[in-house]
Design an enzyme around this catalytic site. Structure first.
Site, PDB file in Angstrom:
ATOM      1  N   ASN A   8       0.864  -1.181   0.000  1.00 35.78           N
ATOM      2  CA  ASN A   8       0.000   0.000   0.000  1.00 35.78           C
ATOM      3  C   ASN A   8       0.899   1.229   0.000  1.00 35.78           C
ATOM      4  O   ASN A   8       1.492   1.563   1.015  1.00 35.78           O
ATOM      5  CB  ASN A   8      -0.894  -0.033   1.257  1.00 35.78           C
ATOM      6  CG  ASN A   8      -1.723   1.229   1.396  1.00 35.78           C
ATOM      7  OD1 ASN A   8      -1.779   2.050   0.478  1.00 35.78           O
ATOM      8  ND2 ASN A   8      -2.374   1.380   2.540  1.00 35.78           N
ATOM      9  N   LYS A  10       0.042   4.221  -0.228  1.00 34.12           N
ATOM     10  CA  LYS A  10      -0.615   5.392   0.380  1.00 34.12           C
ATOM     11  C   LYS A  10      -0.412   6.601  -0.551  1.00 34.12           C
ATOM     12  O   LYS A  10      -0.404   6.421  -1.767  1.00 34.12           O
ATOM     13  CB  LYS A  10      -0.089   5.611   1.799  1.00 34.12           C
ATOM     14  CG  LYS A  10      -0.210   4.327   2.646  1.00 34.12           C
ATOM     15  CD  LYS A  10       0.060   4.523   4.093  1.00 34.12           C
ATOM     16  CE  LYS A  10      -0.100   3.192   4.825  1.00 34.12           C
ATOM     17  NZ  LYS A  10       0.067   3.317   6.276  1.00 34.12           N
ATOM     18  N   HIS A  92      -9.373   1.468   5.253  1.00 33.52           N
ATOM     19  CA  HIS A  92      -8.084   1.613   5.952  1.00 33.52           C
ATOM     20  C   HIS A  92      -8.269   2.570   7.132  1.00 33.52           C
ATOM     21  O   HIS A  92      -9.045   3.523   7.049  1.00 33.52           O
ATOM     22  CB  HIS A  92      -7.035   2.154   4.975  1.00 33.52           C
ATOM     23  CG  HIS A  92      -5.644   2.077   5.520  1.00 33.52           C
ATOM     24  ND1 HIS A  92      -5.169   2.979   6.448  1.00 33.52           N
ATOM     25  CD2 HIS A  92      -4.632   1.204   5.291  1.00 33.52           C
ATOM     26  CE1 HIS A  92      -3.923   2.646   6.767  1.00 33.52           C
ATOM     27  NE2 HIS A  92      -3.577   1.574   6.078  1.00 33.52           N
ATOM     28  N   GLU A  94      -6.560   4.903   8.169  1.00 29.72           N
ATOM     29  CA  GLU A  94      -6.302   6.317   7.850  1.00 29.72           C
ATOM     30  C   GLU A  94      -7.522   6.962   7.218  1.00 29.72           C
ATOM     31  O   GLU A  94      -7.783   8.150   7.426  1.00 29.72           O
ATOM     32  CB  GLU A  94      -5.065   6.420   6.938  1.00 29.72           C
ATOM     33  CG  GLU A  94      -3.785   6.142   7.717  1.00 29.72           C
ATOM     34  CD  GLU A  94      -2.636   5.606   6.881  1.00 29.72           C
ATOM     35  OE1 GLU A  94      -2.718   5.611   5.644  1.00 29.72           O
ATOM     36  OE2 GLU A  94      -1.636   5.153   7.499  1.00 29.72           O
ATOM     37  N   GLU A 159      -5.004  -4.664  10.855  1.00 29.84           N
ATOM     38  CA  GLU A 159      -3.954  -3.665  11.050  1.00 29.84           C
ATOM     39  C   GLU A 159      -4.218  -2.922  12.360  1.00 29.84           C
ATOM     40  O   GLU A 159      -5.025  -1.980  12.383  1.00 29.84           O
ATOM     41  CB  GLU A 159      -3.941  -2.660   9.892  1.00 29.84           C
ATOM     42  CG  GLU A 159      -3.689  -3.281   8.538  1.00 29.84           C
ATOM     43  CD  GLU A 159      -3.149  -2.265   7.535  1.00 29.84           C
ATOM     44  OE1 GLU A 159      -2.096  -2.519   6.979  1.00 29.84           O
ATOM     45  OE2 GLU A 159      -3.789  -1.216   7.340  1.00 29.84           O
ATOM     46  N   GLY A 165       2.943   2.426  10.686  1.00 31.29           N
ATOM     47  CA  GLY A 165       3.910   3.497  10.501  1.00 31.29           C
ATOM     48  C   GLY A 165       4.681   3.863  11.753  1.00 31.29           C
ATOM     49  O   GLY A 165       5.391   4.866  11.779  1.00 31.29           O
ATOM     50  N   SER A 204       3.808  -2.013  10.273  1.00 32.85           N
ATOM     51  CA  SER A 204       5.265  -2.054  10.427  1.00 32.85           C
ATOM     52  C   SER A 204       5.864  -3.400  10.031  1.00 32.85           C
ATOM     53  O   SER A 204       6.813  -3.876  10.661  1.00 32.85           O
ATOM     54  CB  SER A 204       5.671  -1.676  11.857  1.00 32.85           C
ATOM     55  OG  SER A 204       5.266  -0.355  12.151  1.00 32.85           O
TER      56      SER A 204
HETATM   57  P1  13P Z   1       3.287   0.464   7.625  1.00 31.68           P
HETATM   58  O1  13P Z   1       3.777  -0.811   7.014  1.00 31.68           O
HETATM   59  O2  13P Z   1       4.010   1.675   7.104  1.00 31.68           O
HETATM   60  O3  13P Z   1       3.223   0.396   9.108  1.00 31.68           O
HETATM   61  O4  13P Z   1       1.773   0.675   7.109  1.00 31.68           O
HETATM   62  C1  13P Z   1       0.878  -0.382   7.255  1.00 31.68           C
HETATM   63  C2  13P Z   1      -0.363  -0.025   6.531  1.00 31.68           C
HETATM   64  O5  13P Z   1      -1.096   0.845   6.930  1.00 31.68           O
HETATM   65  C3  13P Z   1      -0.645  -0.764   5.290  1.00 31.68           C
HETATM   66  O6  13P Z   1      -1.949  -0.515   4.856  1.00 31.68           O
END
Ligand code: 13P
Length: 251
Positions: A8, A10, A92, A94, A159, A165, A204
């Protein structure tokens, strides 16, 4: 079932990144997993063309619940399909946090994805406060109940919000426990059809921890954020994946 390693991107990536990624991904041989790249919508068509004829799939990161129409700035699932996407990430954390996406909104988007022939990847996960309050499993169960329509066919991504992140990965025992809960919930909601619903872990995931996460029972792949932006790291994670002996839900 082969594990699924999904990247992803983003809100990252420009046109030059397409060739920088597609080259190494196309050249990778002997991967024992399915691989999916989800660039921003601006790069979907170019990425799909750059990976055409390879085994690597391309996905989107969101869609609007409605068919094409008067929604300035939005993208309909059918348009993403037309651009070359086979999958779409939905719900997601976010987007749940920054765009106020409720379970009901996510559910409507899943239906739109189904109608357009896209495989939805529905994200669930608790906040740190919810985990500390002992509510992690209840929160995730509620998200599954509210976000997945009857007849759901797709992928789940667990997640934990606090692991995204942050460089902090959930403890292996907690990941395995939550994947068991999710598997049981999917079976309760969908019966035998749950066998065909992979449950990914995200938060992560890096080359250093990929093998330990991907060998946990009930983990059918990974949804990778930051580490998916570097071809070498993303491929290292894919190399840690494998073909599972049992169908989803069976460990
Ligand atoms: P990270 O791998 O950067 O922690 O992000 C995970 C994520 O949100 C994948 O959708």
């Amino acid at each position: 079932m082969r594990q699924l390693i999904a990247g992803n991107w983003k809100m990252n990536g420009v046109f030059a990144d397409v060739a920088r990624f597609a080259g190494p991904l196309r050249a990778a041989t002997g991967l024992g997993c399915d691989v999916l790249v989800c660039p921003p919508a601006t790069l979907l068509a170019a990425m799909a063309q750059a990976l055409a004829g390879s085994a690597i799939a391309v996905g989107a990161q969101d869609c609007h619940p409605d068919p094409p129409g008067a929604h300035t700035g939005d993208l309909a699932a059918a348009m993403l399909r037309d651009a070359g996407a086979s999958h779409v990430i939905l719900g997601h954390s976010e987007r749940r946090a920054a765009h106020g996406e409720t379970d009901a909104v996510v559910c409507a988007k899943v239906l739109a994805a189904h109608a357009a022939g896209l495989v939805p990847i529905v994200c669930v996960g608790e906040s740190e406060a919810e985990r500390l309050a002992g509510r992690a499993e209840a929160v995730v169960a509620g998200q599954l109940a509210g976000s997945l329509p009857g007849g759901f066919a797709g992928v789940i991504a667990y997640e934990p919000v606090w692991a995204i992140g942050s460089g902090r990965t959930a403890a292996q025992a907690d990941v395995a426990a939550m994947h068991a809960v999710i598997g049981a919930r999917l079976h309760a909601q969908f019966g035998a059809a749950a066998e065909a619903m992979p449950v990914l872990y995200g938060g992560s995931v890096k080359p250093e921890n990929a093998a330990s996460l991907l060998t946990l029972p009930g983990v059918h792949g990974a949804l990778v954020g930051g580490a998916s932006l570097k071809p070498a790291d993303f491929l290292a994670i894919a190399r840690a994946a494998r073909t599972l002996p049992n169908p989803a839900g069976g460990g």
